[in-house]
Scaffold this motif. Structure first.
Motif, PDB file in Angstrom:
ATOM      1  N   THR A   1      -1.767   1.395 -10.844  1.00 34.27           N
ATOM      2  CA  THR A   1      -1.420   1.622  -9.443  1.00 34.27           C
ATOM      3  C   THR A   1      -2.671   1.743  -8.585  1.00 34.27           C
ATOM      4  O   THR A   1      -2.755   1.177  -7.500  1.00 34.27           O
ATOM      5  N   LYS A   2      -3.656   2.500  -9.109  1.00 35.16           N
ATOM      6  CA  LYS A   2      -4.859   2.712  -8.304  1.00 35.16           C
ATOM      7  C   LYS A   2      -5.642   1.423  -8.139  1.00 35.16           C
ATOM      8  O   LYS A   2      -6.207   1.167  -7.074  1.00 35.16           O
TER       9      LYS A   2
ATOM     10  N   ASP B   1      -2.884  12.013 -10.969  1.00 32.64           N
ATOM     11  CA  ASP B   1      -3.554  12.235 -12.242  1.00 32.64           C
ATOM     12  C   ASP B   1      -4.940  12.864 -12.107  1.00 32.64           C
ATOM     13  O   ASP B   1      -5.610  13.092 -13.102  1.00 32.64           O
TER      14      ASP B   1
ATOM     15  N   ALA C   1       0.830  -1.205   0.000  1.00 27.41           N
ATOM     16  CA  ALA C   1       0.000   0.000   0.000  1.00 27.41           C
ATOM     17  C   ALA C   1       0.866   1.257   0.000  1.00 27.41           C
ATOM     18  O   ALA C   1       0.602   2.213  -0.742  1.00 27.41           O
TER      19      ALA C   1
ATOM     20  N   LEU D   1      -4.371  -1.616  -8.118  1.00 25.49           N
ATOM     21  CA  LEU D   1      -3.616  -2.433  -7.167  1.00 25.49           C
ATOM     22  C   LEU D   1      -3.823  -1.912  -5.746  1.00 25.49           C
ATOM     23  O   LEU D   1      -4.045  -2.682  -4.806  1.00 25.49           O
ATOM     24  N   LEU D   2      -3.797  -0.585  -5.603  1.00 27.97           N
ATOM     25  CA  LEU D   2      -4.013  -0.004  -4.280  1.00 27.97           C
ATOM     26  C   LEU D   2      -5.416  -0.335  -3.782  1.00 27.97           C
ATOM     27  O   LEU D   2      -5.604  -0.674  -2.612  1.00 27.97           O
TER      28      LEU D   2
ATOM     29  N   CYS E   1       2.406   1.850  -3.432  1.00 30.07           N
ATOM     30  CA  CYS E   1       1.387   2.376  -4.363  1.00 30.07           C
ATOM     31  C   CYS E   1       1.115   3.853  -4.077  1.00 30.07           C
ATOM     32  O   CYS E   1       1.011   4.678  -4.999  1.00 30.07           O
TER      33      CYS E   1
ATOM     34  N   SER F   1      -5.946   3.347 -13.973  1.00 25.02           N
ATOM     35  CA  SER F   1      -4.545   3.358 -13.554  1.00 25.02           C
ATOM     36  C   SER F   1      -4.225   2.060 -12.830  1.00 25.02           C
ATOM     37  O   SER F   1      -4.933   1.643 -11.922  1.00 25.02           O
TER      38      SER F   1
ATOM     39  N   ILE G   1       3.784   6.111  -5.296  1.00 25.77           N
ATOM     40  CA  ILE G   1       3.711   6.303  -6.752  1.00 25.77           C
ATOM     41  C   ILE G   1       2.651   7.345  -7.086  1.00 25.77           C
ATOM     42  O   ILE G   1       2.858   8.220  -7.929  1.00 25.77           O
ATOM     43  N   ILE G   2       1.491   7.254  -6.414  1.00 22.36           N
ATOM     44  CA  ILE G   2       0.425   8.225  -6.697  1.00 22.36           C
ATOM     45  C   ILE G   2       0.860   9.635  -6.296  1.00 22.36           C
ATOM     46  O   ILE G   2       0.621  10.611  -7.011  1.00 22.36           O
TER      47      ILE G   2
END
Lengths: 159, 507
Positions: free
Chosen positions: B170-171, A59, A47, B173-174, A50, B168, A53-54
């Motif tokens: 990443t999103k 975005d 978590a 997966l999160l 992730c 996305s 990265i965000i």
């Protein structure tokens, strides 16, 4: 920006989750090599990666929600919390009438129509669910103490 | 083959029981009604009705039959708002609006609705037939899976989820990780240690699955409705007397056949549901047969393709759910949770241990498909009326239904606050372009994932190499890498080819 705030808040939560996983959780005795703490540790790491990265590459710029909409959303949440809090004390019928009427009125129905909707939802909903489908809904603590002579308070008063 | 026939005989024995038959019909009807509500997709419909269906106290096979009917009906109902309002109920219905709504605007609403019903019926039936052939084979194979193989299967499921669902990676997966984290709340079953309960007694047993579903889907949907509040009624196009003709079906028959195959096999992939299937089917059909550029302007093939794929995927998604215990989509994740509530562990052993439930469910899907076609063709006008329910009554109604459903489970008002809180969280996730299906998949699979990992490492005494010691696990890990890498590679290649073409044009 909105992305970063949200990810930041989640990051704080995940860090707290990680701290608990790495320090607080431990079994007094255990049979498997992993134990209760390893899985949360793994999840916390995934978590956090992730979220970083965000935070690095967001975005979503803004939520696109205007001030009035925020107000309406906040009012909805307050109504929902109030509905939940009054569910047992007032019982399904009364709390649903109150909630249905205010909610419909807030969303733009006329006051009379809202009241009609609230009444219909409360009474028809109760009859349908309790009588027909045999579901368990609160009758209301107030009414139970008012009308039931066998309730503990009343019987104590008699004796 | 014999197993299939005898299984189907058992199944129809269960499903044709008058009471269960009634439940299929009632479920299909209620599902279509709630699916037709504007903006309320199948998954939200199932989420809101699930606790109520659970609270009725039927046996597991009856309750599941009812739920599957609702699920199927909601998939059907969703297309009504797509075609008449141009408002898709969920991601899977987006493709239906592309050609369905133009057809309705050209004055062929009735024809569009009936054609989509026929296409859905064919796609759905095709999927159920394939499912009854494949599911026993797959479950017989899956019996040989060890805990380490299951871990690999989960990794594959989450990999295909991350690569195919949502905007996305990443999103997504999160989102799945958030679901897995939510599942760790409560007492650990192996050691009895409380995790993340903070001394609150209401969540010692973990957060109830129904609460997560209703909160994340139902209540978040309600907040979205409040946010997008449109005053008064939505403008619905009228349902006219036009009807699908045999020539229309003849024209679209290959489209429907192709899309059903595409839909079914995409639906089987764990984690991907109707939305990916309908998009792929529409894209394929457009590439193959859009020679005159009529797609997007009311082409019947453009309507039939996503509808057939949509329903075929809905059936395909049931295959991994029933045979492996890994749901193929958000909605089947909810059905899986429902099975767990009845103490039935879906997976390879279900076909041998509870054949009445497994085959009864499959048989009810045959019946449900026929029932939906029969209900939908004449009654579509009635369902279309649902579209004109003003939002200011619909929104409080969702809250009332959600509260009834959650309260009836254990009668704890704390749960009502919990769903409100989860609803707020779900609304924020949606605003941030997170897809909610991974969250619920993570939540449902959380304990299965963790337990298999711990079991595998117990077998090996803590040696992690057990995870890659079997050919089955290795194949699954390779597939997981492929499913992540392939789309990335394909888009890169497509971009490079486009770039080449541009440069060629400049020279």
């Amino acid at each position: 920006m909105a992305d970063r705030i949200f990810a930041g808040v989640l990051l704080v939560v995940s860090l707290a989750y990680a701290v608990i996983a790495f320090t607080a959780i431990s079994a007094p005795f255990q049979y498997d090599p992993l134990g209760p703490e390893s899985w949360p540790r793994l999840l916390a790491i995934v978590a956090i990666v992730c979220l970083l990265i965000i935070l690095w590459k967001p975005d979503t710029d803004s939520l696109g929600v205007t001030g009035r909409t925020w107000f309406r959303l906040a009012a909805t949440i307050i109504l929902l919390v109030a509905y939940a809090e009054l569910y047992e004390p007032l019982g399904f019928i009364v709390s649903t009438i109150l909630f249905g009427t205010t909610m419909a009125a807030m969303l733009g129905a006329g006051i009379l129509r809202s009241a009609a909707f609230g009444l219909a939802a409360g009474i028809a909903g109760y009859l349908l669910c309790v009588m027909l489908l045999d579901l368990n809904l609160p009758a209301g603590e107030i009414f139970e103490t008012l009308f039931e002579p066998s309730s503990p308070a009343a019987s104590e008063g008699e004796s | 083959m014999e197993a299939v026939i005898s299984g189907l005989a058992t199944g129809f024995g269960v499903a044709l029981d008058p009471f269960n038959l009634f439940l299929v019909l009632a479920g299909c009807f209620a599902g279509t009604l709630i699916g037709a509500l504007p903006g309320l997709g199948p998954i939200n419909g199932v989420a809101i009705l699930l606790p109520i269906a659970y609270g009725l106290g039927f046996g597991p096979e009856s309750a599941l039959i009812l739920l599957a009917g609702i699920y199927y009906g909601a998939e059907y109902g969703g297309r009504i708002s797509s075609i008449l309002l141009n408002v898709p109920g969920d991601a899977g219905a987006v493709m239906t609006t592309l050609d369905g709504n133009p057809m309705a605007r050209n004055g062929e609403a009735g024809r569009a609705l009936s054609l989509s019903a026929v296409a859905s019926f064919i796609g759905g039936t095709f999927a159920v037939v394939l499912m009854s052939l494949f599911a026993p084979l797959l479950s017989a194979f899956a019996v040989t899976f060890s805990p380490a193989d299951y871990v690999a299967l989960m990794v594959f499921a989450f990999a295909s989820l991350a690569s195919l669902v949502g905007k996305s990676t990443t999103k997504t997966l999160l989102g799945a990780t958030i679901g897995l984290m939510l599942a760790t709340i409560g007492v650990d079953a192996n050691t009895g240690v409380a995790r993340y309960t903070f001394g609150i007694p209401d969540i010692l047993a973990g957060i109830d699955f129904l609460i997560v579903v209703v909160g994340l889907f139902g209540m978040a949907e309600l907040l979205t409705l409040v946010e997008h509040q449109v005053s008064g009624k939505l403008k619905s196009l009228p349902v006219d007397k036009s009807f699908v003709r045999w020539s229309d079906i003849a024209l679209t028959k290959w489209t429907i056949a192709r899309s059903s195959v595409i839909g079914f096999f995409i639906g089987i992939l764990p984690g991907t549901g109707a939305s990916v299937a309908s998009a792929v089917a529409y894209g394929t059909e457009k590439r193959l047969s859009d020679s005159k550029g009529t797609f997007g302007h009311g082409d019947m093939r453009g309507l039939a393709a996503p509808e057939a794929a949509n329903n075929a995927a809905a059936g395909g998604a049931m295959v991994p759910m029933l045979t492996l215990g890994i749901p193929g989509s958000g909605t089947t994740a909810i059905l899986l949770g429902a099975l767990l509530m009845f103490n039935i562990q879906p997976g390879p052993l279900m076909f041998t241990q509870r054949p009445d439930v497994a085959w009864g469910l499959i048989a009810s899907m045959y019946i449900g498909n026929v029932a939906l076609l029969v209900i939908n063709l004449p009654l579509v006008g009635l369902f279309a009326r649902m579209l004109t329910i003003p939002q200011h009554y619909l929104t409080p109604l969702i809250a009332i239904l959600a509260f009834i459903g959650i309260y009836t489970i254990v009668g704890n008002p704390f749960d009502l606050l919990l769903i409100t809180g989860l609803g707020i969280f779900g609304w924020f996730l949606r605003k941030m372009d997170f897809s909610l299906a991974p969250v619920i998949l993570g939540f449902v699979l959380g304990s299965l994932f963790e337990n298999n990992l711990r079991r595998a490492l117990s077998i090996s005494g803590g040696d992690w190499s057990i995870l890659v010691s079997d050919y089955k696990s290795i194949v699954l890990y390779v597939l997981a890498v492929l499913v992540v890498a392939l789309p990335v590679y394909l888009t890169r290649r497509a971009r490079r080819m486009e770039g080449d073409a541009d440069r060629g044009g400049l020279v």
